[in-house]
Design a protein around this motif. Structure first.
Motif, PDB file in Angstrom:
ATOM      1  N   LEU A 106       0.793  -1.365   0.037  1.00  0.00           N
ATOM      2  CA  LEU A 106       0.103   0.140   0.082  1.00  0.00           C
ATOM      3  C   LEU A 106       0.863   1.386  -0.003  1.00  0.00           C
ATOM      4  CD1 LEU A 106      -3.076   1.029   0.335  1.00  0.00           C
ATOM      5  CD2 LEU A 106      -2.872   1.114   2.658  1.00  0.00           C
ATOM      6  N   PHE A 107       1.910   1.207   0.790  1.00  0.00           N
ATOM      7  CA  PHE A 107       2.835   2.629   0.782  1.00  0.00           C
ATOM      8  C   PHE A 107       3.621   2.676  -0.090  1.00  0.00           C
ATOM      9  CE2 PHE A 107       2.465   4.742   4.793  1.00  0.00           C
ATOM     10  CZ  PHE A 107       1.449   4.167   5.512  1.00  0.00           C
ATOM     11  N   ARG A 108       4.126   1.609  -1.019  1.00  0.00           N
ATOM     12  CA  ARG A 108       4.620   1.725  -2.353  1.00  0.00           C
ATOM     13  C   ARG A 108       3.644   2.201  -3.280  1.00  0.00           C
ATOM     14  NH1 ARG A 108       6.051  -3.689  -4.400  1.00  0.00           N
ATOM     15  NH2 ARG A 108       7.081  -3.815  -2.480  1.00  0.00           N
ATOM     16  N   ILE A 109       2.405   1.856  -3.369  1.00  0.00           N
ATOM     17  CA  ILE A 109       1.478   2.674  -4.395  1.00  0.00           C
ATOM     18  C   ILE A 109       1.289   4.380  -3.888  1.00  0.00           C
ATOM     19  CG2 ILE A 109      -0.859   2.816  -5.172  1.00  0.00           C
ATOM     20  CD1 ILE A 109      -1.046   0.009  -4.424  1.00  0.00           C
ATOM     21  N   LEU A 110       1.411   4.391  -2.320  1.00  0.00           N
ATOM     22  CA  LEU A 110       1.156   5.913  -2.179  1.00  0.00           C
ATOM     23  C   LEU A 110       2.377   6.670  -2.613  1.00  0.00           C
ATOM     24  CD1 LEU A 110      -0.308   7.943  -0.319  1.00  0.00           C
ATOM     25  CD2 LEU A 110       1.244   7.265   1.491  1.00  0.00           C
ATOM     26  N   VAL A 146      11.014  -0.278   5.157  1.00  0.00           N
ATOM     27  CA  VAL A 146      11.067   0.941   4.258  1.00  0.00           C
ATOM     28  C   VAL A 146      11.877   0.385   2.991  1.00  0.00           C
ATOM     29  CG1 VAL A 146      12.239   3.207   4.180  1.00  0.00           C
ATOM     30  CG2 VAL A 146      11.152   2.453   6.184  1.00  0.00           C
ATOM     31  N   ALA A 147      12.911  -0.540   3.082  1.00  0.00           N
ATOM     32  CA  ALA A 147      13.624  -0.846   2.050  1.00  0.00           C
ATOM     33  C   ALA A 147      12.665  -1.612   0.957  1.00  0.00           C
ATOM     34  CB  ALA A 147      14.829  -1.817   2.469  1.00  0.00           C
ATOM     35  N   ARG A 148      11.711  -2.385   1.478  1.00  0.00           N
ATOM     36  CA  ARG A 148      10.795  -2.986   0.746  1.00  0.00           C
ATOM     37  C   ARG A 148       9.906  -2.136  -0.077  1.00  0.00           C
ATOM     38  NH1 ARG A 148      10.914  -7.524   4.114  1.00  0.00           N
ATOM     39  NH2 ARG A 148       9.464  -6.650   5.411  1.00  0.00           N
ATOM     40  N   ILE A 149       9.525  -1.080   0.700  1.00  0.00           N
ATOM     41  CA  ILE A 149       8.429  -0.206   0.092  1.00  0.00           C
ATOM     42  C   ILE A 149       9.358   0.758  -1.161  1.00  0.00           C
ATOM     43  CG2 ILE A 149       7.110   1.995   0.548  1.00  0.00           C
ATOM     44  CD1 ILE A 149       6.734   0.984   3.389  1.00  0.00           C
ATOM     45  N   LEU A 150      10.525   0.938  -0.734  1.00  0.00           N
ATOM     46  CA  LEU A 150      11.070   2.057  -1.871  1.00  0.00           C
ATOM     47  C   LEU A 150      11.771   1.074  -2.659  1.00  0.00           C
ATOM     48  CD1 LEU A 150      12.366   4.592   0.707  1.00  0.00           C
ATOM     49  CD2 LEU A 150      10.541   4.703  -0.767  1.00  0.00           C
ATOM     50  N   GLY A 151      11.951  -0.292  -2.476  1.00  0.00           N
ATOM     51  CA  GLY A 151      12.655  -0.905  -3.556  1.00  0.00           C
ATOM     52  C   GLY A 151      14.129  -0.391  -3.442  1.00  0.00           C
TER      53      GLY A 151
END
Lengths: 568, 177, 210
Positions: B74-78, B142-147
Motif C-alpha cells: 500500500l505504501f509503495r503505491i502511495l 522501508v527498503a521493501r516499500i522503496l525498492g
C-alpha cells in the motif's frame, strides 16, 4: 443482426455530430467584445550598416527584445508581430499598417515599430480605412497585439532601450547600455561597458559584465554575477543576489533579502525586515538592516552594522567591528581589530577578538572569550561571563551575575544583587557589589572591594587588600603573597571576619570588634579601646612590615596557615 | 485488525467489495495522510495522492501476492502517487492556467516548521526519513516499500537527521535571539 | 564543523559507552545530542492526527466510477467477442467510425494555433475567471486586512502600505495596457502575478503578529 447494425449506425452518427460541432467551432461571444477569433502574424526584416561606437535607440516598444552582438558592422532587425481580433479584415489591415523602421539619427540609429495603435496620436498620418478608424474611435478596443524583435548588431554599440511588457535579453554588447523596462524580465549576459538598468515588477539579471553597473528595480528580483566594475543596486520587496563583484558594491533595498558573496571592494548594504547574508568582502562592509537577520563572514577590513530585532552573526573579520543594534542577539567571532557592540535584551557573545572589546548591553547576557586587548562591558540584569582577557577588564553592571576568569591585567567589576566570581587576575582587582557575594581567587595585584549583605571570600591573594563591607562576612585565606609595604584593611559590620596568614608572614595586625569575640592562633595583646565600645587586640608576626586592620561588630578569627608566602 | 482478518478483507477487495476498501482506509488513514502530507507539503495534494492510491489499489489488487505484507504494498503505491504529483508540479507551465505556479519571479523561501524542513529534503531521503522516523516502519520495511537496500535506507535516514539537526540549530539560534 | 567520533558512533563503529565518555569533553557532540533530543520531540508533533473528513467520500465515489467503467468494459469485451464470431459486421462499422474520426482530427488540427503571444479565446476566458477569483479573494481579505493594518506599529504599517501601493500601481498599469491589448499573454501573466502578490501580501498582513 438488425439490432447490431442499428447500434453501429448510432455510434457513427454520434461521432459525426461531435466532429460537426468541433468543425463549427465555439460560437463567438460578443457580449464583452473581447474576442480572439482571428489571429494573423507578419514578419519584418530591416538592416543597416552601422559602425562601432554608434548608439541604437529602441523606444516605446511593447515587445520581447533579443539583442545579440555579432562581429559584423550591420544592424539586422527581424520582428514578428501577431495581431488578434474578432474581425479578420481589421487584423489584416492592422498588420498591413504596421511598420518596422531603422532610422538614421545623430548618434546612430533608431528602431521603431509603429502600428495603428499610434494612429490615435498621429491622426491622419496613417492610411487606415474608415471602418478601422471608426472601430478605433469607438473605444471598443479589443485588438490584441504581441511582438517579438530579434536584433543583431556590432559588439561595440551603445544601446538605449525603452520597453514595457516584454522580456529583454542582451548578450555580447560592449558600450553604454541604457535600458528601461517595465513589467518584463531583463537579462544581460557577457556584455561590457557601462550599464544603467531601470525596471520594475520583474526579475533583472546581469551575468559576466565588464564594467560598472547601476540597477533600479522596483518590486523585482535582482541577480548579478561576475561583474568587473562597481555595482550599484536599488530595489524593494524582492531579493537581491550577488556573486563575484570586482569593485565596490552598494545595495539599497527595502524589505528584501540580500544574499551574496565575493566582493573585491567596499560594500554598503541597506535593507530592512529580511535576511542579509554577506560573505567574502575584500574591503570595508557597512550594513544597515532594520529588523534584519544579519550574517557576515570573511571580511578583510572593518565591518559596521546597524540593525535591530533580529540576530546578528559576524565571523572572520580581519579589521575592526562595530555593531549598533536594538534587541538583537549578537555573535562576533574571530575579529582582527577593535570591537564595539551595542544591543539590548538579547544575548551578546564575542570570542577570539584580536583587539579590545566594548560592550553596551542593556538587559543582555554578555559572554566574552579570548579577547587580546581590554574588555569594557556595560550591562544589566543578565549574566556577564568573561574569560581569557589579554588586557584590562571593566564591567559596570546592574543586578547581574558576573563570572570572570584569566584576566591578564587589572579588573574592575561593579554590579549588584548578584554573585561575583573572579579567578586568576594578573593585576589589581576592584569590586563594587551592593548585595553581591564576592569570590576572588588567585589575584596578582591589590584588591579593593566594597559590598554589602553578602559574603566576601578571597583566596590566594598577592597584594594589598581593602574591603569595606556592610553586613558582609569576610574570609581571607591561603594568602600567596603580601606586599612589603602593604596594607590589609578589612572593615565590615554585623558579620564575622576570618583571616588566615601564612606562618612566615610579616604582619602587624590590629583587630577591633564591638560585640564579638576575637580568636587568634597567634599571641595577641589587648589594646586600650578608650571611649570606643568592644575590644581590640594587636599582634605582630615576623618583621611586621604589612599593616593589617580588621574591624567588625561581630567575631574576628585570625588563623595561621600552614603554607608559606611565595616571596617575590 | 489481525493479519488473518486483513487477509479476509483483502480477499473481499479482490471481489470488488467497496466496504472492504473502507476498512483498509480506516486502518491506514492516518499513516497514509501523514506520510503524504510530509512528502507533498499540502493537505490538498496529500488527499489527491491517497485518492489515486486507492484507485490504483482497486485496479491492481490482483497483483498483490498473498502472503506478502500489505502495508508495504500500500505504501509503495502511495509513494508512487506522491512522486507523480511532484513530477506534475515540476512540469507546470502557464498554459495549465494554474496561476499558483506562474514563473514570473522567484522567491526566497524561509522554513518555519519541521514539516516544511522535511518537505525540502531530497525525495528519496525524505521518503526514507518519513517512513522510518515518523511512521516508524523498520529499515527492512522501508527498503521493501522503496525498492532499495536496507543500507541505503540507513544512510538516507542518517543524512536526513544531519540536515534536520543543522536546520534546527540555525532556526533555534534565530528563535533564541 | 563536525566530529569524527560522532560519525563513528552514528555509523555503529563506536559503543554508546565510549561515545558517552567522549561527549563529556566535546561541546560539539553535546550540542548534537541536544539537537537530536529536540528533533525527536519535534517529530512527535508530526504524529498528530490529520483531519480529512471528506476524503473517504471522494475515494468511494472514484472507486464507484471505476467499478462502472469496468462494467462497461466488460460489456465491450462481450461485444468484441460477438464481432469475432460475426466478423463481416466489422467492416462497415469500422469504415464509418474511421471516416468520422478523420473528419474530427482534420478539423481539430485546423483549429489548433502554434504557441503565440496572444491568448486563444478559451484560454483568455479561463484566465479572466482566475483573475475574477483573485479579485474576489482580495476584496474579502481587504475587509479584514485594512483595519488590522491600521492597528500595526507605524513602521510595519508604512512598509505594508508602501508594498500594497506599489502592487496597486502595477495593477493599474497592467489594466491600462490590457485596455488596448486585451489578449496579450505577457500582460495577462503580469496582471495575474500582481493579483497573486496582492493576495499574498494581504494574507501576510492578516497573519502578522499571530
Amino acid at each position: 443482426m438488425r439490432k447490431i447494425t442499428s447500434i453501429l449506425l448510432l455510434i457513427g452518427l454520434v461521432f459525426f455530430l461531435t466532429d460537426a460541432r468541433m468543425a463549427a467551432g465555439a460560437k463567438p461571444r460578443t457580449d464583452r467584445g473581447l474576442l480572439v477569433n482571428s489571429k494573423e502574424s507578419r514578419s519584418f526584416k530591416e538592416s543597416v550598416t552601422s559602425a562601432p561606437g554608434k548608439t541604437l535607440r529602441i523606444d516605446r516598444t511593447q515587445a520581447d527584445l533579443t539583442i545579440t552582438a555579432t562581429d559584423k558592422n550591420d544592424i539586422v532587425v527581424e520582428a514578428k508581430v501577431e495581431v488578434g481580433n474578432s474581425d479578420e479584415s481589421f487584423v489584416k489591415e492592422f498588420l498591413a499598417n504596421t511598420k518596422l523602421t531603422l532610422e538614421l539619427e545623430a548618434e546612430g540609429f533608431r528602431l521603431r515599430l509603429t502600428s495603428p495603435f499610434d494612429w490615435r496620436k498621429d491622426e491622419g498620418k496613417v492610411n487606415l480605412s474608415q471602418a478601422l478608424r471608426n472601430f478605433i474611435r469607438s473605444g471598443r478596443w479589443n485588438i490584441s497585439y504581441s511582438a517579438k524583435i530579434d536584433i543583431r548588431l556590432p559588439a561595440n554599440q551603445a544601446l538605449d532601450v525603452n520597453n514595457s511588457f516584454g522580456h529583454i535579453s542582451v548578450s555580447g554588447v560592449n558600450g553604454t547600455l541604457d535600458i528601461r523596462n517595465e513589467s518584463g524580465e531583463v537579462r544581460i549576459e557577457n556584455c561590457g561597458g557601462r550599464l544603467n538598468l531601470k525596471t520594475s515588477f520583474a526579475a533583472a539579471s546581469v551575468v559576466n559584465f565588464k564594467g560598472p553597473l547601476g540597477i533600479r528595480n522596483w518590486s523585482g528580483d535582482v541577480s548579478v554575477e561576475n561583474i568587473s566594475g562597481s555595482t550599484d543596486i536599488q530595489n524593494s520587496f524582492k531579493p537581491v543576489k550577488f556573486r563575484q563583484i570586482g569593485g565596490p558594491l552598494t545595495i539599497k533595498s527595502e524589505s528584501a533579502d540580500i544574499i551574496g558573496s565575493d566582493v573585491a571592494g567596499d560594500c554598503r548594504i541597506t535593507s530592512s525586515f529580511k535576511l542579509i547574508d554577506v560573505r567574502g568582502v575584500q574591503g570595508h562592509l557597512d550594513l544597515r538592516g532594520e529588523s534584519s537577520q544579519v550574517t557576515v563572514d570573511n571580511v578583510n577590513k572593518n565591518v559596521v552594522i546597524d540593525s535591530s530585532f533580529k540576530p546578528v552573526k559576524v565571523t572572520n573579520v580581519k579589521g575592526g567591528l562595530s555593531i549598533t543594534s536594538e534587541s538583537c542577539g549578537v555573535i562576533a567571532e574571530d575579529i582582527g581589530g577593535e570591537t564595539s557592540i551595542k544591543s539590548s535584551f538579547q544575548d551578546i557573545t564575542a570570542a577570539r577578538i584580536h583587539g579590545s572589546v566594548t560592550i553596551d548591553g542593556e538587559s543582555s547576557s554578555v559572554t566574552l572569550r579570548g579577547i587580546d586587548g581590554n574588555a569594557t562591558i556595560a550591562s544589566s540584569f543578565k549574566e556577564v561571563n568573561v574569560s581569557n582577557i589579554g588586557g584590562t577588564l571593566d564591567i559596570r553592571s546592574q543586578s547581574a551575575k558576573v563570572f570572570a576568569a584569566d584576566i591578564k591585567k587589572n579588573a574592575t567589576i561593579v554590579t549588584s544583587f548578584n554573585a561575583i566570581e573572579v579567578r586568576r587576575v594578573g593585576g589589581a582587582l576592584k569590586i563594587g557589589g551592593e548585595s553581591s557575594s564576592v569570590l576572588a581567587e588567585d589575584i596578582g595585584g591589590d584588591i579593593d572591594i566594597t559590598n554589602s549583605f553578602k559574603n566576601v571570600i578571597l583566596k590566594r591573594t598577592s597584594g594589598s587588600i581593602r574591603i569595606k563591607g556592610d553586613s558582609s562576612a569576610v574570609e581571607v585565606s591561603e594568602i600567596k603573597g603580601l606586599p612589603e609595604v602593604g596594607l590589609i584593611d578589612i572593615r565590615t559590620s554585623f558579620k564575622p571576619i576570618q583571616i588566615s596568614f601564612p606562618k612566615d608572614a610579616d604582619v602587624r595586625l590590629t583587630a577591633r570588634t564591638e560585640f564579638g569575640k576575637i580568636r587568634s592562633d597567634f599571641p595577641v595583646y589587648l589594646q586600650e579601646t578608650g571611649d570606643m565600645k568592644g575590644r581590640a587586640v594587636t599582634l605582630e608576626v615576623g618583621k611586621g612590615t604589612t599593616i593589617v586592620r580588621l574591624e567588625t561588630s561581630s567575631d574576628i578569627s585570625i588563623k595561621g596557615d600552614k603554607i608559606s608566602i611565595i616571596k617575590k | 485488525m489481525h493479519e488473518t482478518e486483513e487477509d479476509e478483507v483483502i480477499e473481499r477487495c479482490r471481489q470488488g467489495d467497496l466496504a472492504a476498501y473502507k476498512m483498509i482506509y480506516e486502518r491506514y488513514e492516518q499513516p497514509l495522510l501523514r506520510t503524504a502530507c510530509r512528502m507533498l507539503g499540502r493537505e490538498q495534494d496529500a488527499e489527491d495522492a491517497i485518492q489515486d492510491t486507492f484507485l490504483k489499489l482497486y485496479k491492481g489488487i490482483h497483483g498483490f501476492k498473498r502472503g506478502s505484507r500489505f502495508s508495504t504494498y500500500l505504501f509503495r503505491i502511495l509513494l508512487n502517487a506522491c512522486y507523480d504529483i511532484l513530477r506534475k508540479k515540476d512540469k507546470a507551465d502557464f498554459k495549465d492556467i494554474d496561476a499558483e505556479h506562474l514563473p514570473v519571479h522567484s522567491s526566497h523561501e524561509v522554513r518555519h516548521s519541521l514539516a516544511e524542513a522535511i518537505a525540502m529534503l531530497p525525495r528519496q531521503m525524505q521518503a526514507c526519513f518519513v517512513l522510518f522516523a515518523v511512521e516508524e516502519f523498520t529499515t527492512e520495511e522501508v527498503a521493501r516499500i522503496l525498492g532499495v537496500s536496507a543500507g541505503s535506507v540507513k544512510t538516507n535516514v542518517h543524512r536526513a537527521r544531519q540536515k534536520l539537526r543543522a536546520w534546527l540549530s540555525e532556526s533555534t539560534r534565530g528563535d533564541e535571539a | 564543523m563536525s566530529c569524527e567520533q560522532l560519525h563513528k558512533y552514528e555509523a555503529g563503529r563506536m559503543s554508546a559507552e565510549e561515545f558517552g565518555l567522549h561527549v563529556q569533553g566535546c561541546a560539539f557532540c553535546r550540542k548534537q545530542i541536544d539537537l537530536d533530543a529536540r528533533l525527536d520531540t519535534e517529530l512527535k508533533s508530526l504524529k498528530q492526527p490529520v483531519r480529512a473528513p471528506h476524503l473517504w467520500d471522494r475515494i468511494e465515489k472514484s472507486l464507484g466510477e471505476e467499478q462502472k467503467k469496468s462494467e462497461i468494459q466488460r460489456k465491450g469485451r462481450r461485444l468484441l467477442r460477438l464481432f469475432r464470431k460475426k466478423w463481416f459486421l466489422l467492416v462497415p462499422a469500422a469504415a464509418m467510425i474511421l471516416a468520422c474520426l478523420g473528419l474530427g482530427i482534420y478539423l481539430g488540427l485546423k483549429q489548433r494555433t502554434p504557441q503565440s503571444g496572444i491568448l486563444a479565446q478559451k484560454t483568455l476566458e479561463k484566465i479572466e475567471l482566475k483573475e475574477g477569483e483573485y479579485i474576489q479573494a482580495i476584496n474579502e481579505l481587504e475587509k479584514t486586512a485594512r483595519p488590522k493594518l491600521a492597528g500595526m506599529d507605524l513602521q510595519m504599517m508604512s512598509l505594508y502600505r508602501d508594498r500594497l501601493a506599489a502592487i496597486d500601481s502595477q495593477l493599474e498599469r497592467c489594466k491600462e495596457a490590457l485596455a488596448s491589448n486585451p489578449a496579450n499573454a505577457h500582460i495577462r501573466r503580469y496582471l495575474l502575478a500582481a493579483l497573486q502578490d496582492k493576495k499574498q501580501t494581504l494574507a501576510e498582513v492578516l497573519g502578522y503578529g499571530n
